[in-house]
Design a protein around this motif. Sequence first.
Motif, PDB file in Angstrom:
ATOM      1  N   ALA A  62     -11.373   5.871  -0.402  1.00  0.00           N
ATOM      2  CA  ALA A  62     -11.911   5.912  -1.870  1.00  0.00           C
ATOM      3  C   ALA A  62     -12.804   7.130  -1.633  1.00  0.00           C
ATOM      4  O   ALA A  62     -13.381   7.502  -0.702  1.00  0.00           O
ATOM      5  CB  ALA A  62     -12.692   4.920  -2.376  1.00  0.00           C
ATOM      6  N   THR A  63     -12.790   8.075  -2.761  1.00  0.00           N
ATOM      7  CA  THR A  63     -13.595   9.315  -2.523  1.00  0.00           C
ATOM      8  C   THR A  63     -14.921   9.480  -3.574  1.00  0.00           C
ATOM      9  O   THR A  63     -15.638  10.450  -3.351  1.00  0.00           O
ATOM     10  CB  THR A  63     -12.708  10.556  -2.948  1.00  0.00           C
ATOM     11  N   SER A  64     -15.028   8.394  -4.342  1.00  0.00           N
ATOM     12  CA  SER A  64     -16.250   8.128  -5.191  1.00  0.00           C
ATOM     13  C   SER A  64     -16.535   6.643  -5.308  1.00  0.00           C
ATOM     14  O   SER A  64     -15.681   5.707  -5.240  1.00  0.00           O
ATOM     15  CB  SER A  64     -16.020   8.850  -6.484  1.00  0.00           C
ATOM     16  N   PRO A  65     -17.712   6.524  -6.104  1.00  0.00           N
ATOM     17  CA  PRO A  65     -17.820   5.143  -6.181  1.00  0.00           C
ATOM     18  C   PRO A  65     -17.242   4.369  -7.171  1.00  0.00           C
ATOM     19  O   PRO A  65     -16.757   3.362  -7.040  1.00  0.00           O
ATOM     20  CB  PRO A  65     -19.596   4.997  -6.782  1.00  0.00           C
ATOM     21  N   GLU A  66     -16.823   5.447  -8.059  1.00  0.00           N
ATOM     22  CA  GLU A  66     -15.878   4.831  -9.201  1.00  0.00           C
ATOM     23  C   GLU A  66     -14.647   4.405  -8.723  1.00  0.00           C
ATOM     24  O   GLU A  66     -13.787   3.571  -8.785  1.00  0.00           O
ATOM     25  CB  GLU A  66     -15.709   5.860 -10.388  1.00  0.00           C
ATOM     26  N   ALA A  67     -13.946   5.607  -7.843  1.00  0.00           N
ATOM     27  CA  ALA A  67     -12.881   5.118  -7.138  1.00  0.00           C
ATOM     28  C   ALA A  67     -12.753   4.218  -6.224  1.00  0.00           C
ATOM     29  O   ALA A  67     -11.833   3.146  -6.012  1.00  0.00           O
ATOM     30  CB  ALA A  67     -12.436   6.532  -6.395  1.00  0.00           C
ATOM     31  N   LEU A  68     -13.957   3.891  -5.505  1.00  0.00           N
ATOM     32  CA  LEU A  68     -13.981   2.639  -4.770  1.00  0.00           C
ATOM     33  C   LEU A  68     -13.762   1.539  -5.504  1.00  0.00           C
ATOM     34  O   LEU A  68     -12.974   0.629  -5.004  1.00  0.00           O
ATOM     35  CB  LEU A  68     -15.709   2.735  -3.998  1.00  0.00           C
ATOM     36  N   LEU A  69     -14.407   1.302  -6.525  1.00  0.00           N
ATOM     37  CA  LEU A  69     -14.128  -0.017  -7.403  1.00  0.00           C
ATOM     38  C   LEU A  69     -12.748  -0.090  -7.744  1.00  0.00           C
ATOM     39  O   LEU A  69     -11.901  -1.090  -7.883  1.00  0.00           O
ATOM     40  CB  LEU A  69     -15.203   0.010  -8.484  1.00  0.00           C
ATOM     41  N   TYR A  70     -12.396   1.166  -8.447  1.00  0.00           N
ATOM     42  CA  TYR A  70     -11.093   1.011  -9.296  1.00  0.00           C
ATOM     43  C   TYR A  70      -9.918   1.036  -7.977  1.00  0.00           C
ATOM     44  O   TYR A  70      -9.164  -0.150  -8.027  1.00  0.00           O
ATOM     45  CB  TYR A  70     -10.686   2.490  -9.749  1.00  0.00           C
ATOM     46  N   ASP A  71     -10.014   1.452  -6.867  1.00  0.00           N
ATOM     47  CA  ASP A  71      -8.877   1.543  -5.821  1.00  0.00           C
ATOM     48  C   ASP A  71      -8.931  -0.081  -5.165  1.00  0.00           C
ATOM     49  O   ASP A  71      -7.729  -0.575  -5.033  1.00  0.00           O
ATOM     50  CB  ASP A  71      -9.232   2.535  -4.751  1.00  0.00           C
ATOM     51  N   CYS A  72      -9.961  -0.520  -4.917  1.00  0.00           N
ATOM     52  CA  CYS A  72     -10.071  -1.931  -4.500  1.00  0.00           C
ATOM     53  C   CYS A  72      -9.566  -2.835  -5.626  1.00  0.00           C
ATOM     54  O   CYS A  72      -8.856  -3.794  -5.188  1.00  0.00           O
ATOM     55  CB  CYS A  72     -11.649  -2.342  -3.998  1.00  0.00           C
ATOM     56  N   GLN A  73      -9.758  -2.831  -6.821  1.00  0.00           N
ATOM     57  CA  GLN A  73      -9.387  -3.946  -7.612  1.00  0.00           C
ATOM     58  C   GLN A  73      -7.776  -3.718  -7.771  1.00  0.00           C
ATOM     59  O   GLN A  73      -6.808  -4.584  -7.878  1.00  0.00           O
ATOM     60  CB  GLN A  73      -9.931  -3.378  -9.094  1.00  0.00           C
ATOM     61  N   LEU A  74      -7.357  -2.283  -7.701  1.00  0.00           N
ATOM     62  CA  LEU A  74      -5.789  -2.094  -7.951  1.00  0.00           C
ATOM     63  C   LEU A  74      -5.328  -2.594  -6.538  1.00  0.00           C
ATOM     64  O   LEU A  74      -3.964  -3.353  -6.735  1.00  0.00           O
ATOM     65  CB  LEU A  74      -5.561  -0.536  -7.837  1.00  0.00           C
ATOM     66  N   ALA A  75      -5.872  -2.532  -5.493  1.00  0.00           N
ATOM     67  CA  ALA A  75      -5.448  -3.224  -4.188  1.00  0.00           C
ATOM     68  C   ALA A  75      -5.148  -4.725  -4.513  1.00  0.00           C
ATOM     69  O   ALA A  75      -4.165  -5.224  -4.035  1.00  0.00           O
ATOM     70  CB  ALA A  75      -6.213  -2.879  -3.061  1.00  0.00           C
ATOM     71  N   PHE A  76      -6.159  -5.343  -4.884  1.00  0.00           N
ATOM     72  CA  PHE A  76      -5.993  -6.797  -5.463  1.00  0.00           C
ATOM     73  C   PHE A  76      -4.806  -7.233  -6.150  1.00  0.00           C
ATOM     74  O   PHE A  76      -3.941  -7.823  -5.826  1.00  0.00           O
ATOM     75  CB  PHE A  76      -7.345  -7.218  -5.929  1.00  0.00           C
ATOM     76  N   PHE A  77      -4.559  -6.264  -7.304  1.00  0.00           N
ATOM     77  CA  PHE A  77      -3.547  -6.615  -8.090  1.00  0.00           C
ATOM     78  C   PHE A  77      -2.216  -6.172  -7.581  1.00  0.00           C
ATOM     79  O   PHE A  77      -1.484  -7.035  -7.625  1.00  0.00           O
ATOM     80  CB  PHE A  77      -3.712  -6.007  -9.469  1.00  0.00           C
ATOM     81  N   ARG A  78      -2.178  -5.338  -6.636  1.00  0.00           N
ATOM     82  CA  ARG A  78      -0.992  -4.970  -6.043  1.00  0.00           C
ATOM     83  C   ARG A  78      -0.627  -5.947  -5.177  1.00  0.00           C
ATOM     84  O   ARG A  78       0.617  -6.058  -4.901  1.00  0.00           O
ATOM     85  CB  ARG A  78      -1.017  -3.601  -5.562  1.00  0.00           C
ATOM     86  N   PHE A  79      -1.570  -6.500  -4.350  1.00  0.00           N
ATOM     87  CA  PHE A  79      -1.444  -7.435  -3.447  1.00  0.00           C
ATOM     88  C   PHE A  79      -0.693  -8.728  -4.013  1.00  0.00           C
ATOM     89  O   PHE A  79       0.106  -9.049  -3.574  1.00  0.00           O
ATOM     90  CB  PHE A  79      -2.520  -8.006  -2.606  1.00  0.00           C
ATOM     91  N   GLY A  80      -0.989  -9.037  -5.129  1.00  0.00           N
ATOM     92  CA  GLY A  80      -0.488 -10.456  -5.751  1.00  0.00           C
ATOM     93  C   GLY A  80       0.930  -9.920  -6.402  1.00  0.00           C
ATOM     94  O   GLY A  80       1.790 -10.727  -6.013  1.00  0.00           O
ATOM     95  N   ASP A  81       1.292  -8.634  -6.588  1.00  0.00           N
ATOM     96  CA  ASP A  81       2.435  -8.327  -6.976  1.00  0.00           C
ATOM     97  C   ASP A  81       3.653  -8.128  -5.708  1.00  0.00           C
ATOM     98  O   ASP A  81       4.602  -8.453  -5.865  1.00  0.00           O
ATOM     99  CB  ASP A  81       2.527  -6.914  -7.584  1.00  0.00           C
ATOM    100  N   GLU A  82       2.885  -7.706  -4.697  1.00  0.00           N
ATOM    101  CA  GLU A  82       3.878  -7.267  -3.387  1.00  0.00           C
ATOM    102  C   GLU A  82       3.931  -8.638  -2.705  1.00  0.00           C
ATOM    103  O   GLU A  82       4.860  -8.550  -1.667  1.00  0.00           O
ATOM    104  CB  GLU A  82       3.069  -6.405  -2.644  1.00  0.00           C
ATOM    105  N   HIS A  83       3.006  -9.710  -2.894  1.00  0.00           N
ATOM    106  CA  HIS A  83       3.097 -10.696  -2.103  1.00  0.00           C
ATOM    107  C   HIS A  83       3.136 -12.087  -2.973  1.00  0.00           C
ATOM    108  O   HIS A  83       2.373 -12.879  -3.292  1.00  0.00           O
ATOM    109  CB  HIS A  83       1.803 -11.000  -1.297  1.00  0.00           C
ATOM    110  N   ALA A  84       4.240 -11.969  -3.761  1.00  0.00           N
ATOM    111  CA  ALA A  84       4.412 -13.161  -4.989  1.00  0.00           C
ATOM    112  C   ALA A  84       4.320 -14.592  -4.411  1.00  0.00           C
ATOM    113  O   ALA A  84       3.770 -15.304  -4.964  1.00  0.00           O
ATOM    114  CB  ALA A  84       5.569 -12.791  -5.553  1.00  0.00           C
ATOM    115  N   GLN A  85       4.905 -14.504  -3.128  1.00  0.00           N
ATOM    116  CA  GLN A  85       5.020 -15.996  -2.434  1.00  0.00           C
ATOM    117  C   GLN A  85       3.337 -16.475  -2.311  1.00  0.00           C
ATOM    118  O   GLN A  85       2.930 -17.697  -2.603  1.00  0.00           O
ATOM    119  CB  GLN A  85       5.698 -16.137  -1.500  1.00  0.00           C
ATOM    120  N   ALA A  86       2.751 -15.605  -1.582  1.00  0.00           N
ATOM    121  CA  ALA A  86       1.314 -15.783  -1.085  1.00  0.00           C
ATOM    122  C   ALA A  86       0.419 -16.039  -2.366  1.00  0.00           C
ATOM    123  O   ALA A  86      -0.170 -17.039  -2.341  1.00  0.00           O
ATOM    124  CB  ALA A  86       0.703 -14.700  -0.575  1.00  0.00           C
ATOM    125  N   TRP A  87       0.630 -15.276  -3.655  1.00  0.00           N
ATOM    126  CA  TRP A  87      -0.069 -15.628  -4.743  1.00  0.00           C
ATOM    127  C   TRP A  87       0.350 -16.988  -5.430  1.00  0.00           C
ATOM    128  O   TRP A  87      -0.562 -17.753  -5.956  1.00  0.00           O
ATOM    129  CB  TRP A  87       0.304 -14.487  -5.761  1.00  0.00           C
TER     130      TRP A  87
END
Length: 181
Positions: A68-93
């Motif tokens: 992340a390159t800014s505080p806003e990006a930090l929160l956005y990127d981490c939140q996006l990583a959470f949702f993408r993790f759920g999408d990419e790891h459907a069985q784990a979710w």
Amino acid sequence: MQILEVAERVFADNGYQATSMDDIAAQVGLSKPMLYEYFGSKEGLLLACLRRSKAELLTATSQAAANATSPEALLYDCQLAFFRFGDEHAQAWALLRNEFSIPSTSVNKELEAIRVQQRDFTANLLRMVQEDLADEQAEAWAEVIIGASERLALWRENRPEVTAEKATEYMITLFAPGLGF
């Protein structure tokens, strides 16, 4: 590890209660005694799957934070990583969302450990974004964010048009004013 990938898929598809070690052994190509040798029990195998998911989720969100390159990006990127993790790891979710169907104290403790891990990670992010944030408030906000993220992820299962990016925008729009963005 192939065993964990197969076990995760079988648990997610059939549910923990309906899955037998025979089911998993047949799909992995091992004998049932070998599975018991490696994991001790069906519950031990499920715990190994959950621990792997826990580590992978932390890795995904940590990598997002590191880039992340800014505080806003930090929160956005981490939140996006959470949702993408759920999408990419459907069985784990699927394993995580069906936690109440598993009557096991050790499994429920491991599931809660995943939440605590993400709560602590999120609280640390919030403190980085807002340095004067009290520890209690950071932890409380992190609990709210984690709970809301889980519910939004569940809601998305029946709304394929809601992408990970769109879900992230919803979360950031909701929480950004409280963080001064």
